[in-house]
Motif scaffolding. Structure first.
Motif, PDB file in Angstrom:
ATOM      1  N   UNK A   6      73.789  50.099 106.996  1.00  0.00           N
ATOM      2  CA  UNK A   6      75.143  50.857 107.403  1.00  0.00           C
ATOM      3  C   UNK A   6      76.082  50.014 108.337  1.00  0.00           C
ATOM      4  N   UNK A   7      75.547  49.189 109.177  1.00  0.00           N
ATOM      5  CA  UNK A   7      75.985  48.339 110.021  1.00  0.00           C
ATOM      6  C   UNK A   7      76.947  47.374 109.190  1.00  0.00           C
ATOM      7  N   UNK A   8      76.027  46.824 108.270  1.00  0.00           N
ATOM      8  CA  UNK A   8      76.717  45.613 107.704  1.00  0.00           C
ATOM      9  C   UNK A   8      78.127  46.080 106.881  1.00  0.00           C
ATOM     10  N   UNK A   9      77.820  47.402 106.112  1.00  0.00           N
ATOM     11  CA  UNK A   9      78.875  48.001 105.534  1.00  0.00           C
ATOM     12  C   UNK A   9      79.998  48.201 106.270  1.00  0.00           C
TER      13      UNK A   9
ATOM     14  N   UNK B 126      71.655  43.431 110.729  1.00  0.00           N
ATOM     15  CA  UNK B 126      72.741  43.711 109.658  1.00  0.00           C
ATOM     16  C   UNK B 126      73.964  42.879 109.940  1.00  0.00           C
ATOM     17  N   UNK B 127      74.450  42.621 111.297  1.00  0.00           N
ATOM     18  CA  UNK B 127      75.566  41.729 111.616  1.00  0.00           C
ATOM     19  C   UNK B 127      75.168  40.262 111.754  1.00  0.00           C
TER      20      UNK B 127
ATOM     21  N   UNK C 252      77.498  43.096 100.842  1.00  0.00           N
ATOM     22  CA  UNK C 252      76.577  42.287  99.985  1.00  0.00           C
ATOM     23  C   UNK C 252      75.297  41.967 100.797  1.00  0.00           C
ATOM     24  N   UNK C 253      75.473  41.409 102.136  1.00  0.00           N
ATOM     25  CA  UNK C 253      74.554  40.929 102.797  1.00  0.00           C
ATOM     26  C   UNK C 253      73.607  42.210 103.338  1.00  0.00           C
ATOM     27  N   UNK C 254      74.258  43.312 103.509  1.00  0.00           N
ATOM     28  CA  UNK C 254      73.489  44.644 103.967  1.00  0.00           C
ATOM     29  C   UNK C 254      72.751  45.021 103.205  1.00  0.00           C
ATOM     30  N   UNK C 255      73.137  45.022 101.657  1.00  0.00           N
ATOM     31  CA  UNK C 255      72.462  45.619 100.515  1.00  0.00           C
ATOM     32  C   UNK C 255      71.330  44.615 100.332  1.00  0.00           C
ATOM     33  N   UNK C 256      71.508  43.292 100.592  1.00  0.00           N
ATOM     34  CA  UNK C 256      70.276  42.343 100.322  1.00  0.00           C
ATOM     35  C   UNK C 256      69.201  42.671 101.242  1.00  0.00           C
TER      36      UNK C 256
END
Length: 438
Positions: free
Chosen positions: A59-62, A112-113, A374-378
């Protein structure tokens, strides 16, 4: 951004967050006894944090695609810090569980970040070093968590564990001052997509952990609803472009397998040491810690080597070492606790190098507009792989309860070895199809 200062401070914060996952493990017996709860309820002290941590990470990544990292960091660390203060005074199970869930809602901001920050602001020629530092911080936290948890629980009680995560309130003003300023973009947050993602992950985990056909049916239904949502909605929480990118999907599969190996091994090693060699929680931590410390020590070298020689070479070397350790445990398990110590001395640095190379490679092949999602889903897929691994390892051991313990553990390690070979095969396929690194 001065990444030579920001990334070490960020790694300290991530170390605290990841250690919060493992240091509660050794305190579960005390929590169960003090609060008068069952073992099933006690397990949720760990599970609730792990699940929430994985989901908040994505969620934070998105959100980082449209909101400034500084603002997201302030929200996340304040939630984590304040919920940790609340946990210091928790005296009954529901208060403890609430504190852990709130902790997980804030903790995901660091994982995430961190990769988003490195991918967005550090040049590709130095990015490997930064990502390797983050990976080593996580690896060291996994290894030292049981030791720190055991010491604090023994002298201050399990409530004292919450004091460690209160330290994120100290590093918050430092990071806010050092992070680059960004402008928010106009956006519409896909609340339905986020909720469906949470339901997808949670119900599938419940289906596996409880071996429940009912939860599996609910999970399949939620996945179908999510697929329908992705087709009809715009600006969805899970970006459909990622799911149509075969290069990215290969890396996601590798990430899933690598976390299956890592958390499966971290779950099995303490059981082997306790059940076969009758070691205490403190001795188990001391056996695992050297591998984590070595991994952290090698960080500066591994990062430089990744930047110099490329991601794929270290992914291949790391995969080979991980597989060799798995087959080594399969063949020599039960001989001596030193087998576990020496195996993890090889396993932990190999895992750190592999995951750092994988994350760096993922940041390389994604366009800037897809870095956050992309990094968040990964990371969500990686955490999910680890959670599934722990559940399946536990189920396999339970199925073999009438089998002599050394053989039970060997059979599970044999399965992990096959997972390692599958991941290596996927890596070789990826290498044949990926655009060459410049």
């Amino acid at each position: 951004m001065n990444d030579k200062i920001v990334m070490p401070v960020w790694t300290i914060g991530l170390f605290i967050v990841v250690m919060n996952t493992t240091m509660f493990n050794v305190s579960i017996p005390s929590i169960i006894q003090d609060l008068g709860i069952t073992a099933d309820l006690g397990s949720w002290v760990i599970s609730s944090y792990s699940i929430g941590y994985a989901l908040s990470t994505v969620i934070y990544s998105r959100l980082s695609d449209v909101l400034p990292i500084r603002k997201l960091l302030i929200v996340g660390l304040l939630v984590l810090g304040l919920s940790s203060i609340f946990g210091l005074f928790a005296r009954e199970f529901h208060a403890l569980l609430m504190a852990r869930i709130l902790q997980s809602a804030g903790a995901g901001v660091m994982a995430g970040l961190g990769l988003v920050l490195a991918s967005r602001y550090i040049p590709i020629e130095r990015r490997g070093s930064a990502i390797a530092m983050i990976s080593a911080g996580s690896a060291m936290a996994f290894g030292l968590g049981p030791i720190v948890g055991g010491l604090i629980s023994e002298y201050f009680g399990w409530n004292g564990l919450f004091a460690i995560t209160c330290l994120v309130l100290v590093i918050l003003p430092i990071l806010v001052r050092l992070l680059p300023k960004e402008n928010a973009a106009a956006f519409r947050f896909d609340i339905l997509g986020a909720c469906l993602t949470i339901v997808n992950a949670t119900t599938l985990l419940l289906a596996v952990t409880q071996v429940s056909a009912a939860w599996l049916a609910v999970s399949c239904l939620s996945l179908l609803l999510h697929a329908w949502h992705l087709k009809r909605a715009d600006n969805t929480f899970i970006n459909p472009e990622l799911l149509r990118n075969p290069t990215y999907l290969k890396l996601v599969t590798i990430g899933f397998c690598i976390l299956v190996l890592n958390l499966g091994n971290l779950f099995l090693m303490p059981l082997v040491l306790a059940k076969l060699f009758h070691q205490s929680a403190m001795m188990i931590g001391l056996t695992i810690a050297p591998g984590a410390i070595l991994s952290a020590f090698l960080t500066r070298f591994v990062g430089r080597w990744i930047d110099r020689y490329g991601n794929l070479r270290f992914m291949f070397i790391g995969h080979c070492m991980l597989s060799l350790v798995m087959i080594g445990f399969y063949t020599t398990l039960g001989a001596s606790p030193f087998v576990t110590l020496l195996g993890y001395l090889c396993f932990s640095p190999a895992f750190s190098a592999t995951i750092a190379s994988l994350n760096n490679e993922t940041s390389r092949i994604l366009p800037k507009s897809l870095i956050g999602s992309g990094m968040g889903l990964m990371q969500l897929i990686q955490f999910f792989g680890g959670s599934i691994s722990v559940a399946i390892c536990g189920i396999l051991l339970e199925i073999q309860k009438n089998t002599p313990l050394p053989y039970s553990f060997k059979h599970v390690y044999g399965l992990l070895f096959l997972v390692g070979l599958s991941s290596l095969s996927m890596l070789l396929w990826y290498k044949l199809t990926v655009p060459k690194q410049t």
